[in-house]
Write a protein that holds these residues in place. Structure first.
Motif, PDB file in Angstrom:
ATOM      1  N   TYR A  69      38.554  45.164  43.040  1.00  0.00           N
ATOM      2  CA  TYR A  69      37.115  45.405  43.159  1.00  0.00           C
ATOM      3  C   TYR A  69      36.316  44.169  42.760  1.00  0.00           C
ATOM      4  O   TYR A  69      36.803  43.300  42.051  1.00  0.00           O
ATOM      5  N   THR A  70      35.040  44.160  43.167  1.00  0.00           N
ATOM      6  CA  THR A  70      34.052  43.266  42.573  1.00  0.00           C
ATOM      7  C   THR A  70      33.143  44.156  41.727  1.00  0.00           C
ATOM      8  O   THR A  70      33.321  45.373  41.680  1.00  0.00           O
TER       9      THR A  70
ATOM     10  N   GLY B 105      41.467  31.886  38.645  1.00  0.00           N
ATOM     11  CA  GLY B 105      41.129  33.280  38.865  1.00  0.00           C
ATOM     12  C   GLY B 105      40.929  33.561  40.336  1.00  0.00           C
ATOM     13  O   GLY B 105      40.596  32.663  41.119  1.00  0.00           O
ATOM     14  N   TYR B 106      41.157  34.810  40.719  1.00  0.00           N
ATOM     15  CA  TYR B 106      40.920  35.228  42.095  1.00  0.00           C
ATOM     16  C   TYR B 106      39.466  35.636  42.238  1.00  0.00           C
ATOM     17  O   TYR B 106      38.879  36.220  41.327  1.00  0.00           O
ATOM     18  N   LYS B 107      38.899  35.321  43.412  1.00  0.00           N
ATOM     19  CA  LYS B 107      37.517  35.677  43.717  1.00  0.00           C
ATOM     20  C   LYS B 107      37.452  36.214  45.133  1.00  0.00           C
ATOM     21  O   LYS B 107      38.352  35.976  45.937  1.00  0.00           O
ATOM     22  N   SER B 108      36.364  36.936  45.418  1.00  0.00           N
ATOM     23  CA  SER B 108      36.158  37.408  46.787  1.00  0.00           C
ATOM     24  C   SER B 108      35.814  36.198  47.654  1.00  0.00           C
ATOM     25  O   SER B 108      35.272  35.208  47.174  1.00  0.00           O
ATOM     26  N   PHE B 109      36.156  36.284  48.934  1.00  0.00           N
ATOM     27  CA  PHE B 109      35.819  35.195  49.838  1.00  0.00           C
ATOM     28  C   PHE B 109      35.043  35.762  51.013  1.00  0.00           C
ATOM     29  O   PHE B 109      35.445  36.790  51.554  1.00  0.00           O
ATOM     30  N   PRO B 110      33.922  35.229  51.379  1.00  0.00           N
ATOM     31  CA  PRO B 110      33.377  33.931  50.994  1.00  0.00           C
ATOM     32  C   PRO B 110      32.361  33.973  49.854  1.00  0.00           C
ATOM     33  O   PRO B 110      31.837  32.943  49.456  1.00  0.00           O
TER      34      PRO B 110
ATOM     35  N   SER C  66      50.483  33.317  46.984  1.00  0.00           N
ATOM     36  CA  SER C  66      49.786  33.473  48.260  1.00  0.00           C
ATOM     37  C   SER C  66      48.813  34.635  48.152  1.00  0.00           C
ATOM     38  O   SER C  66      49.036  35.571  47.388  1.00  0.00           O
ATOM     39  N   TYR C  67      47.750  34.574  48.939  1.00  0.00           N
ATOM     40  CA  TYR C  67      46.733  35.617  48.869  1.00  0.00           C
ATOM     41  C   TYR C  67      46.095  35.794  50.235  1.00  0.00           C
ATOM     42  O   TYR C  67      46.167  34.902  51.083  1.00  0.00           O
ATOM     43  N   PRO C  68      45.457  36.950  50.472  1.00  0.00           N
ATOM     44  CA  PRO C  68      44.845  37.225  51.777  1.00  0.00           C
ATOM     45  C   PRO C  68      43.568  36.419  51.993  1.00  0.00           C
ATOM     46  O   PRO C  68      42.988  35.871  51.043  1.00  0.00           O
ATOM     47  N   GLY C  69      43.098  36.387  53.231  1.00  0.00           N
ATOM     48  CA  GLY C  69      41.889  35.651  53.580  1.00  0.00           C
ATOM     49  C   GLY C  69      40.622  36.191  52.945  1.00  0.00           C
ATOM     50  O   GLY C  69      39.624  35.475  52.858  1.00  0.00           O
ATOM     51  N   ALA C  70      40.624  37.440  52.488  1.00  0.00           N
ATOM     52  CA  ALA C  70      39.450  38.030  51.834  1.00  0.00           C
ATOM     53  C   ALA C  70      39.329  37.574  50.385  1.00  0.00           C
ATOM     54  O   ALA C  70      38.404  37.967  49.678  1.00  0.00           O
ATOM     55  N   VAL C  71      40.280  36.720  49.953  1.00  0.00           N
ATOM     56  CA  VAL C  71      40.379  36.308  48.554  1.00  0.00           C
ATOM     57  C   VAL C  71      40.458  34.784  48.486  1.00  0.00           C
ATOM     58  O   VAL C  71      40.992  34.133  49.369  1.00  0.00           O
TER      59      VAL C  71
ATOM     60  N   LEU D 191      32.697  34.451  46.654  1.00  0.00           N
ATOM     61  CA  LEU D 191      33.218  33.857  45.410  1.00  0.00           C
ATOM     62  C   LEU D 191      32.817  34.643  44.166  1.00  0.00           C
ATOM     63  O   LEU D 191      32.562  34.087  43.105  1.00  0.00           O
ATOM     64  N   LEU D 192      32.811  35.977  44.294  1.00  0.00           N
ATOM     65  CA  LEU D 192      32.553  36.846  43.145  1.00  0.00           C
ATOM     66  C   LEU D 192      33.861  37.121  42.415  1.00  0.00           C
ATOM     67  O   LEU D 192      34.919  37.235  43.040  1.00  0.00           O
ATOM     68  N   PRO D 193      33.829  37.249  41.090  1.00  0.00           N
ATOM     69  CA  PRO D 193      35.042  37.562  40.337  1.00  0.00           C
ATOM     70  C   PRO D 193      35.669  38.874  40.822  1.00  0.00           C
ATOM     71  O   PRO D 193      34.954  39.790  41.235  1.00  0.00           O
ATOM     72  N   LEU D 194      36.986  38.959  40.768  1.00  0.00           N
ATOM     73  CA  LEU D 194      37.703  40.171  41.160  1.00  0.00           C
ATOM     74  C   LEU D 194      38.249  40.873  39.921  1.00  0.00           C
ATOM     75  O   LEU D 194      38.583  40.235  38.928  1.00  0.00           O
ATOM     76  N   TYR D 195      38.364  42.201  40.041  1.00  0.00           N
ATOM     77  CA  TYR D 195      38.823  43.036  38.925  1.00  0.00           C
ATOM     78  C   TYR D 195      39.879  44.025  39.391  1.00  0.00           C
ATOM     79  O   TYR D 195      39.880  44.457  40.540  1.00  0.00           O
ATOM     80  N   ILE D 196      40.729  44.398  38.438  1.00  0.00           N
ATOM     81  CA  ILE D 196      41.580  45.574  38.573  1.00  0.00           C
ATOM     82  C   ILE D 196      41.249  46.464  37.381  1.00  0.00           C
ATOM     83  O   ILE D 196      40.678  45.993  36.391  1.00  0.00           O
ATOM     84  N   PHE D 197      41.602  47.739  37.474  1.00  0.00           N
ATOM     85  CA  PHE D 197      41.355  48.660  36.370  1.00  0.00           C
ATOM     86  C   PHE D 197      42.667  49.025  35.693  1.00  0.00           C
ATOM     87  O   PHE D 197      43.544  49.622  36.321  1.00  0.00           O
ATOM     88  N   LYS D 198      42.792  48.663  34.426  1.00  0.00           N
ATOM     89  CA  LYS D 198      43.922  49.122  33.629  1.00  0.00           C
ATOM     90  C   LYS D 198      43.659  50.590  33.331  1.00  0.00           C
ATOM     91  O   LYS D 198      42.627  50.943  32.788  1.00  0.00           O
ATOM     92  N   GLY D 199      44.592  51.445  33.734  1.00  0.00           N
ATOM     93  CA  GLY D 199      44.421  52.880  33.552  1.00  0.00           C
ATOM     94  C   GLY D 199      44.296  53.608  34.875  1.00  0.00           C
ATOM     95  O   GLY D 199      44.470  54.818  34.925  1.00  0.00           O
ATOM     96  N   GLU D 200      44.014  52.884  35.945  1.00  0.00           N
ATOM     97  CA  GLU D 200      43.978  53.505  37.272  1.00  0.00           C
ATOM     98  C   GLU D 200      45.416  53.585  37.781  1.00  0.00           C
ATOM     99  O   GLU D 200      46.183  52.644  37.609  1.00  0.00           O
ATOM    100  N   PRO D 201      45.809  54.681  38.415  1.00  0.00           N
ATOM    101  CA  PRO D 201      47.198  54.803  38.873  1.00  0.00           C
ATOM    102  C   PRO D 201      47.542  53.735  39.914  1.00  0.00           C
ATOM    103  O   PRO D 201      46.702  53.399  40.754  1.00  0.00           O
TER     104      PRO D 201
END
Length: 151
Positions: A91-92, A25-30, A9-14, A32-42
């Motif tokens: 992030y996008t 893959g998850y994208k921003s809605f509406p 399940s995911y939020p409406g912004a996704v 539809l840009l790719p979404l990212y996380i940062f490996k190394g961010e706390p």
């Protein structure tokens, strides 16, 4: 199509979509840009400040939004709410277009001040070598690498 597994399940912004290569893959809605996380961010905290969010826009959560599945909400230092996936802020990337991810593998460098060191120490993140005096040190750089967000 709504995933049958509640952990997907995911939020409406996704949005969750399948690319031409068959990978989901998850994208921003509406947008539809790719979404990212940062490996190394706390976990549970965004270190991306105002200048950084010009390059890495956040996926904003609204005050009435509720966590869903693996998606949680983190409160940023600037007071805005941001969606996080498995406790990693999402992030996008400013150069991306739908189905054209240019941010994957890019590094983001954050410079930590004394409060940043204190937060990371409380969160259990080891920085080696630790600063002798964080005020005397210009600021240690923490590097994180962008990864495309996939279920």
């Amino acid at each position: 199509m709504e995933p049958s597994d509640p952990s997907l399940s995911y939020p409406g912004a996704v949005a969750l979509s399948q690319g031409s290569n068959g990978a989901w893959g998850y994208k921003s809605f509406p947008q539809l840009l790719p979404l990212y996380i940062f490996k190394g961010e706390p976990a549970g905290r965004s270190l991306c400040d105002r200048d950084c969010t010009a390059v890495w826009p956040i996926i904003r959560a609204e005050k009435n939004d509720k966590p869903v599945g693996f998606w949680t909400i983190v409160k940023r230092d600037d007071g805005r709410l941001q969606w996080a996936y498995k406790n990693s802020p999402v992030y996008t990337y400013f150069e991306d277009r739908p189905n054209d991810a240019k941010g994957a593998g890019k590094n983001m460098d954050w410079y930590l001040d004394e409060s940043g060191y204190a937060y990371l120490a409380r969160a259990g993140v080891e920085l080696s070598p630790p600063p002798i005096d964080a005020k005397a040190v210009k600021a240690k750089k923490l590097q994180a690498t962008a990864e495309l967000l996939q279920p």
